[in-house]
Motif scaffolding. Structure first.
Motif, mmCIF file in Angstrom:
data_model
loop_
_atom_site.group_PDB
_atom_site.id
_atom_site.type_symbol
_atom_site.label_atom_id
_atom_site.label_comp_id
_atom_site.label_asym_id
_atom_site.label_seq_id
_atom_site.Cartn_x
_atom_site.Cartn_y
_atom_site.Cartn_z
ATOM 1 N N MET A 63 4.153 -17.892 -27.793
ATOM 2 C CA MET A 63 5.517 -17.539 -27.579
ATOM 3 C C MET A 63 5.887 -17.169 -26.141
ATOM 4 O O MET A 63 4.650 -16.912 -25.318
ATOM 5 C CB MET A 63 6.201 -16.243 -28.244
ATOM 6 C CG MET A 63 5.154 -15.064 -28.122
ATOM 7 S SD MET A 63 5.625 -13.755 -29.548
ATOM 8 C CE MET A 63 7.257 -13.301 -29.228
ATOM 9 N N GLY A 65 8.917 -15.388 -23.393
ATOM 10 C CA GLY A 65 10.366 -14.816 -23.292
ATOM 11 C C GLY A 65 10.315 -13.474 -22.348
ATOM 12 O O GLY A 65 9.471 -13.247 -21.406
ATOM 13 N N TRP A 99 4.237 -14.849 -21.220
ATOM 14 C CA TRP A 99 3.830 -16.070 -21.778
ATOM 15 C C TRP A 99 2.730 -15.631 -22.716
ATOM 16 O O TRP A 99 1.701 -15.397 -22.146
ATOM 17 C CB TRP A 99 3.477 -17.126 -20.812
ATOM 18 C CG TRP A 99 4.625 -17.306 -19.872
ATOM 19 C CD1 TRP A 99 5.499 -18.425 -19.975
ATOM 20 C CD2 TRP A 99 5.089 -16.507 -18.609
ATOM 21 N NE1 TRP A 99 6.430 -18.494 -18.800
ATOM 22 C CE2 TRP A 99 6.269 -17.451 -18.045
ATOM 23 C CE3 TRP A 99 4.754 -15.430 -18.360
ATOM 24 C CZ2 TRP A 99 6.946 -16.928 -16.948
ATOM 25 C CZ3 TRP A 99 5.432 -14.901 -16.903
ATOM 26 C CH2 TRP A 99 6.527 -15.673 -16.414
ATOM 27 N N ARG A 189 18.615 -14.803 -31.659
ATOM 28 C CA ARG A 189 18.234 -15.293 -32.716
ATOM 29 C C ARG A 189 18.683 -14.454 -33.827
ATOM 30 O O ARG A 189 18.678 -13.245 -33.856
ATOM 31 C CB ARG A 189 16.657 -15.450 -32.685
ATOM 32 C CG ARG A 189 16.053 -16.329 -31.566
ATOM 33 C CD ARG A 189 14.432 -16.430 -31.782
ATOM 34 N NE ARG A 189 13.903 -16.578 -32.714
ATOM 35 C CZ ARG A 189 13.591 -17.686 -33.515
ATOM 36 N NH1 ARG A 189 13.730 -19.025 -32.513
ATOM 37 N NH2 ARG A 189 13.048 -18.153 -34.477
ATOM 38 N N GLN A 240 15.185 -12.730 -24.050
ATOM 39 C CA GLN A 240 15.226 -14.105 -24.121
ATOM 40 C C GLN A 240 13.791 -14.306 -24.813
ATOM 41 O O GLN A 240 12.809 -13.615 -24.494
ATOM 42 C CB GLN A 240 15.319 -15.040 -22.949
ATOM 43 C CG GLN A 240 15.311 -16.228 -22.812
ATOM 44 C CD GLN A 240 13.770 -16.957 -22.661
ATOM 45 O OE1 GLN A 240 13.045 -16.338 -22.258
ATOM 46 N NE2 GLN A 240 13.527 -17.965 -23.555
ATOM 47 N N THR A 242 11.374 -17.722 -26.907
ATOM 48 C CA THR A 242 11.071 -18.997 -27.393
ATOM 49 C C THR A 242 9.691 -19.019 -28.025
ATOM 50 O O THR A 242 8.535 -18.822 -27.681
ATOM 51 C CB THR A 242 11.128 -20.127 -26.176
ATOM 52 O OG1 THR A 242 12.335 -20.150 -25.504
ATOM 53 C CG2 THR A 242 10.822 -21.458 -26.892
ATOM 54 N N THR A 244 7.613 -21.426 -28.733
ATOM 55 C CA THR A 244 6.734 -22.620 -28.739
ATOM 56 C C THR A 244 5.523 -22.474 -27.718
ATOM 57 O O THR A 244 5.681 -21.567 -27.001
ATOM 58 C CB THR A 244 7.555 -23.902 -27.968
ATOM 59 O OG1 THR A 244 8.084 -23.204 -26.844
ATOM 60 C CG2 THR A 244 8.537 -24.165 -28.898
#
Length: 386
Positions: A63, A65, A99, A189, A240, A242, A244
């Motif tokens: 992930m 953000g 990250w 989300r 924020q 993500t 991925t």
């Protein structure tokens, strides 16, 4: 790391972990309602989901953000010691970027108004970058020390909602009422909102809200509310996120032209002598620690002398040079907090009481320090237990 900038984020996190140490959870089932719409799940199911998502065994999914931490603990006016001071993290809002590709593959960036610090770990190689001093420190482990691939993998987790939630959930038991409230959104989300509230009226904590991602169940936000407050006294959450795998270039680092490059061998931090010293210190503290009460009203009791606090910021050696900027900041904080203390007395003796929204501390004249997320009445009662 040269200044321990990222360790300083442990100050507010440690406060949340202290509160988490007093938690318990009871069997409550509630329906999920409201927008956005998510499948209905009971409190027990969400507790299990959250534990699974934050457990060290399974690990977090890849992930990245941005995390924002906000603290309003009701501390006295604090000394102004600079933007990177640990004191600055005890109030206001602060942001980090994360990250995460795995326990040995992560990056954490802490931007300020004018500067930025970065911790980058990629396998057995790491970098710590400070733009303020234009210094890049290469972090390595000497081959053959038995510590290969053991660069510190916990900092990014400890700075984020999943780690705070893990500390809270690990202590769940009989002392907490658990319920699910309406769904909401965090970082764009949909999330479930799991609420943990103390059953004991002697706690300063009104409730803790965990926002669990509706798909992965990873905690995206943790909010701690003090009694009588409409806004969280402490909050850490993604603004924020993500889910991925971060691109490989996020874990690559080349020192800028003209930067000072230093080397730090992390195996030196884990030698046998140092480990033995840490073990002895831990054993000493464990032997001196006394716990009064349980659940949310647990009070820790330790031997204490006023000079233990004030010595933190004193110069070392001949008294001409401060040992470390962080230690000087701690000394300044100790002075400010001690000045705010209120004289108290009772059948247990006398001392000074320090109150914040979430923690009460009693320094007794007979040489004890009592601390807990409890009311003054609870902590003075604990002082009478010998």
């Amino acid at each position: 790391m040269r200044r321990g900038t990222f360790v300083r984020w442990g100050v507010p996190i440690a406060a949340a972990a202290l509160i988490g140490g007093a938690i318990g959870a009871g069997p409550v089932i509630a329906a999920v309602s409201g927008e956005p719409v998510l499948p209905e799940r009971s409190a027990q199911q969400l507790l299990a989901d959250a534990v699974a998502a934050t457990s060290k065994g399974g690990g977090l999914p890849p992930m990245s953000g941005t995390v924002q931490q906000t603290a309003s603990l009701g501390l006295p006016s604090l000394p102004q010691t600079g933007g990177e001071s640990p004191l600055s993290l005890l109030s206001g809002s602060h942001e980090i970027k994360v990250w995460y590709g795995g326990a040995d593959r992560f990056r954490v960036a802490m931007p300020t108004q004018l500067n930025e610090t970065n911790l980058i770990v990629n396998g057995d190689q790491g970098w710590y970058w400070e733009s303020a001093t234009n210094t890049a420190t290469r972090l390595t482990v000497k081959p053959g020390t038995g510590q290969e691939h053991k660069l510190p993998g916990t900092p990014p987790v400890q700075l984020t909602p999943p780690q705070v939630a893990e500390q809270l959930l690990a202590k769940a038991g009989e002392h907490t009422a658990v319920r699910v409230i309406n769904t909401a959104e965090v970082a764009g989300r949909p999330v479930y909102q799991l609420v943990l509230a103390p059953k004991d009226e002697g706690s300063l904590v009104q409730e803790v809200r965990l926002a669990l991602d509706g798909e992965t169940y990873v905690p995206l936000q943790v909010q701690v509310y003090a009694k009588g407050s409409a806004e969280p006294a402490f909050q850490v959450g993604f603004t924020q996120v993500t889910f991925t795998p971060p691109a490989a270039e996020n874990f690559a680092f080349t020192p800028p032209a003209g930067a000072k490059v230093e080397e730090k061998d992390l195996s030196e931090l884990g030698d046998a002598k140092r480990a033995e010293q840490h073990a002895e210190q831990a054993e000493k503290v464990a032997g001196e620690l006394k716990v009064v009460g349980d659940g949310w009203t647990t009070v820790a009791v330790l031997p204490f002398k006023p000079e233990d606090l004030t010595a933190a910021g004193r110069p070392a050696g001949d008294g001409s040079t401060p040992r470390d900027g962080s230690q000087a900041d701690v000394g300044a904080l100790a002075d400010a907090v001690l000045k705010s203390a209120t004289p108290v007395s009772g059948t247990w003796g006398s001392g000074r009481l320090i109150r914040t929204k979430l923690v009460t501390v009693l320094l007794t004249d007979d040489g004890r320090l009592l601390a807990g997320a409890v009311t003054p009445e609870e902590i003075t009662q604990a002082a009478g237990v010998r």
